[in-house]
Design an enzyme around this catalytic site. Structure first.
Site, PDB file in Angstrom:
ATOM      1  N   GLU A   1     -11.123   4.772   3.420  1.00 42.65           N
ATOM      2  CA  GLU A   1      -9.683   4.639   3.177  1.00 42.65           C
ATOM      3  C   GLU A   1      -9.299   5.403   1.912  1.00 42.65           C
ATOM      4  O   GLU A   1      -9.731   5.055   0.812  1.00 42.65           O
ATOM      5  CB  GLU A   1      -9.305   3.166   3.021  1.00 42.65           C
TER       6      GLU A   1
ATOM      7  N   ARG B   1      -2.179   7.426  -3.582  1.00 46.15           N
ATOM      8  CA  ARG B   1      -1.769   7.124  -4.960  1.00 46.15           C
ATOM      9  C   ARG B   1      -1.872   8.330  -5.879  1.00 46.15           C
ATOM     10  O   ARG B   1      -1.570   8.227  -7.064  1.00 46.15           O
ATOM     11  CB  ARG B   1      -2.629   5.995  -5.535  1.00 46.15           C
TER      12      ARG B   1
ATOM     13  N   THR C   1      -2.383   2.549   1.186  1.00 46.29           N
ATOM     14  CA  THR C   1      -1.152   2.493   0.395  1.00 46.29           C
ATOM     15  C   THR C   1      -0.019   3.249   1.097  1.00 46.29           C
ATOM     16  O   THR C   1       0.781   3.929   0.463  1.00 46.29           O
ATOM     17  CB  THR C   1      -1.362   3.032  -1.047  1.00 46.29           C
TER      18      THR C   1
ATOM     19  N   LYS D   1      -5.102  -6.797   6.709  1.00 42.57           N
ATOM     20  CA  LYS D   1      -5.743  -6.756   5.409  1.00 42.57           C
ATOM     21  C   LYS D   1      -5.242  -7.960   4.609  1.00 42.57           C
ATOM     22  O   LYS D   1      -4.027  -8.143   4.473  1.00 42.57           O
ATOM     23  CB  LYS D   1      -5.381  -5.445   4.677  1.00 42.57           C
TER      24      LYS D   1
END
Length: 204
Positions: free
Chosen positions: A41, A45, A68, A128
């Site tokens: 993953e 960011r 994200t 998640k």
């Protein structure tokens, strides 16, 4: 990968990666895959995150996803870069519907019963649990998992190599997300491979 469950069952730990320099992407991915971790993953960011996804996607055996992801536009850009699954810190209906329409494995972040009920209304059953430790840890997840017995989780946030086995022992947990595998800074490829092998060994 055609389902979140397929991604979650690739290995007991999904590395959560913040890649500062896209030039590091392939060596990091190669080291993680060599250690036994295939689902990777890459968090959106950093400015080079999409380029890092594209580079990692070239590594044989790697199943690279974007983390994200906050909205449908970011989802589209991640898919264009080669992401094969999508992870978000929370659950919104527009993003969930975009992921469903794109037919891409999607792991939205949840922390409450309300989050889970909204996800179930959208047809989702894989989530998640985030931020795992800050949201109450294993006691909180066990309390949530009891009424939501159809749901499976990937807890992420504050989990370490030492604590991962206790999370993985929970019946509702298929895997955990871990950021400890690749520390910040110039990557130590052999160290990453060794940590990946340790994490992969948690499966038994």
């Amino acid at each position: 990968m055609t389902s979140p469950e397929a991604v979650m069952r690739l290995a007991p730990v999904i590395p959560v990666l913040t890649i500062e320099d896209p030039a590091w992407a392939r060596p990091i991915a190669e080291a993680l895959v060599a250690g036994g971790l295939r689902a990777l993953e890459v968090t959106l960011r950093t400015p080079g995150a999409l380029e890092a996804i594209a580079e990692m996607a070239k590594v044989e055996g790697a199943v690279v996803g974007a983390g994200t992801v906050l909205n449908a536009a970011e989802l589209d850009r991640a898919l264009d870069a080669g992401a094969r699954f999508i992870v978000s810190p929370g659950l919104t209906e527009p993003l969930a519907k975009a992921a469903i329409a794109a037919d891409v494995p999607f792991l939205p972040g949840v922390a409450t019963a309300g989050d889970l009920m909204r996800g179930l209304d959208l047809g989702l059953t894989f989530f998640k649990f985030f931020p795992a430790e800050a949201a109450g840890g294993r006691k909180a997840l066990a309390a949530l998992a009891a009424p939501f017995y159809r749901v499976s989780f990937c807890p992420t946030g504050g989990i370490t190599l030492a604590s991962a086995p206790e999370w993985l022992a929970m019946p509702s947990v298929l895997c955990v997300g871990g950021s400890w595998l690749v520390p910040a800074g110039t990557p130590d490829v052999e160290g990453i491979r060794q940590r990946a092998a340790e994490a992969a060994g948690l499966a038994g």
